[in-house]
Design an enzyme around this catalytic site. Structure first.
Site, PDB file in Angstrom:
ATOM      1  N   PRO A   9       0.792  -1.231   0.000  1.00 50.16           N
ATOM      2  CG  PRO A   9      -0.075  -1.070   2.138  1.00 50.16           C
ATOM      3  CD  PRO A   9       0.558  -2.049   1.192  1.00 50.16           C
ATOM      4  CG  ASN A  10      -0.269   4.262   1.346  1.00 50.45           C
ATOM      5  OD1 ASN A  10      -1.257   4.768   0.825  1.00 50.45           O
ATOM      6  ND2 ASN A  10      -0.297   3.713   2.549  1.00 50.45           N
ATOM      7  NE  ARG A  17       3.956   6.571   1.726  1.00 46.57           N
ATOM      8  CZ  ARG A  17       4.272   5.343   2.088  1.00 46.57           C
ATOM      9  NH1 ARG A  17       4.761   4.521   1.204  1.00 46.57           N
ATOM     10  NH2 ARG A  17       4.096   4.952   3.314  1.00 46.57           N
ATOM     11  CE1 TYR A  22       9.176   5.161   2.952  1.00 46.63           C
ATOM     12  CE2 TYR A  22       7.424   6.799   3.061  1.00 46.63           C
ATOM     13  CZ  TYR A  22       8.043   5.670   3.572  1.00 46.63           C
ATOM     14  OH  TYR A  22       7.537   5.052   4.677  1.00 46.63           O
ATOM     15  CG  ASN A  73       8.436  -2.014   0.054  1.00 48.35           C
ATOM     16  OD1 ASN A  73       7.968  -2.132   1.187  1.00 48.35           O
ATOM     17  ND2 ASN A  73       8.982  -0.894  -0.378  1.00 48.35           N
ATOM     18  CG  HIS A  99      11.292  -2.273   4.272  1.00 49.10           C
ATOM     19  ND1 HIS A  99       9.919  -2.263   4.219  1.00 49.10           N
ATOM     20  CD2 HIS A  99      11.635  -3.399   4.952  1.00 49.10           C
ATOM     21  CE1 HIS A  99       9.447  -3.334   4.832  1.00 49.10           C
ATOM     22  NE2 HIS A  99      10.475  -4.050   5.282  1.00 49.10           N
ATOM     23  NE  ARG A 106      10.475   5.681   8.594  1.00 49.20           N
ATOM     24  CZ  ARG A 106       9.495   5.585   7.680  1.00 49.20           C
ATOM     25  NH1 ARG A 106       9.568   4.642   6.750  1.00 49.20           N
ATOM     26  NH2 ARG A 106       8.469   6.399   7.713  1.00 49.20           N
TER      27      ARG A 106
HETATM   28  C1  DQA Z   1       8.374   1.041   3.629  1.00 51.05           C
HETATM   29  C2  DQA Z   1       8.504   1.202   5.138  1.00 51.05           C
HETATM   30  C3  DQA Z   1       7.166   0.969   5.819  1.00 51.05           C
HETATM   31  O1  DQA Z   1       7.293   1.149   7.231  1.00 51.05           O
HETATM   32  C4  DQA Z   1       6.125   1.953   5.304  1.00 51.05           C
HETATM   33  O2  DQA Z   1       4.868   1.667   5.878  1.00 51.05           O
HETATM   34  C5  DQA Z   1       6.063   2.012   3.833  1.00 51.05           C
HETATM   35  C6  DQA Z   1       7.307   1.942   3.057  1.00 51.05           C
HETATM   36  C7  DQA Z   1       9.702   1.373   2.894  1.00 51.05           C
HETATM   37  O3  DQA Z   1       9.848   0.964   1.753  1.00 51.05           O
HETATM   38  O4  DQA Z   1      10.568   2.070   3.456  1.00 51.05           O
HETATM   39  O5  DQA Z   1       4.996   2.191   3.248  1.00 51.05           O
HETATM   40  O6  DQA Z   1       8.074  -0.313   3.333  1.00 51.05           O
END
Ligand code: DQA
Length: 148
Positions: A9-10, A17, A22, A73, A99, A106
């Site tokens: 997701p996302n 984002r 990122y 991921n 990731h 974090r």
């Molecule tokens: C992530 C790290 C996760 O904690 C976060 O929820 C993401 C991206 C990363 O690629 O750094 O959506 O997977």
């Protein structure tokens, strides 16, 4: 050699984002980098993204007999999903957790991963290069399995 890249997701919002976390590279640009490296190493790639947890579970189940390695991921589902963990464990296809960010540096809730224990390894903290490094890791995993 066939590699299945799955994104949770996302990650479709990469580029927009939280760029301070990122970066500005989009998921399509990351996919292009993965395809380039995979081509150099003679590996085929399928690359997918979904915001739906169950879809990831289904794709992992369907990978049986079709892919040599899954690169995952799982994004936020990393920290919440017993279902993903169980799918990876059930399947037995080597899975690499990746990731963009270094989740260990974090928030505390990101320092727990439900999937690490059932993956062959983890690559985190290198931004888009985590994906490219995963191509190389996947090739290593397959070659090691062949030499056994
Ligand atoms: C992530 C790290 C996760 O904690 C976060 O929820 C993401 C991206 C990363 O690629 O750094 O959506 O997977």
């Amino acid at each position: 050699m066939k590699l299945l890249f799955l994104n949770g997701p996302n990650l479709n919002l990469l580029g927009l984002r939280e760029p301070q976390m990122y970066g500005r590279t989009t998921l399509a640009e990351i996919e292009a980098q993965v395809r380039k490296r995979a081509g150099e190493l003679a590996a085929e790639v399928d690359f997918r993204q979904t915001n739906v947890e169950g879809e990831l579970v289904t794709w992992i189940q369907e990978a049986r007999g079709r892919y040599d390695v899954i690169v995952l991921n799982a994004a936020a589902y990393t920290h919440t999903s017993v279902a993903l963990r169980d799918a990876i464990a059930a399947l037995g296809i080597p899975t690499i957790e990746i990731h963009l960010s270094n989740t260990q540096s974090r928030e505390p809730f990101r320092q727990n991963s439900f999937i690490t224990a059932v993956c062959v390894g983890q690559i985190a903290g290198f931004g888009p290069a985590s994906y490219v490094l995963a191509v190389e890791a996947a090739v290593t995993v397959v070659e090691k399995a062949k030499s056994r």
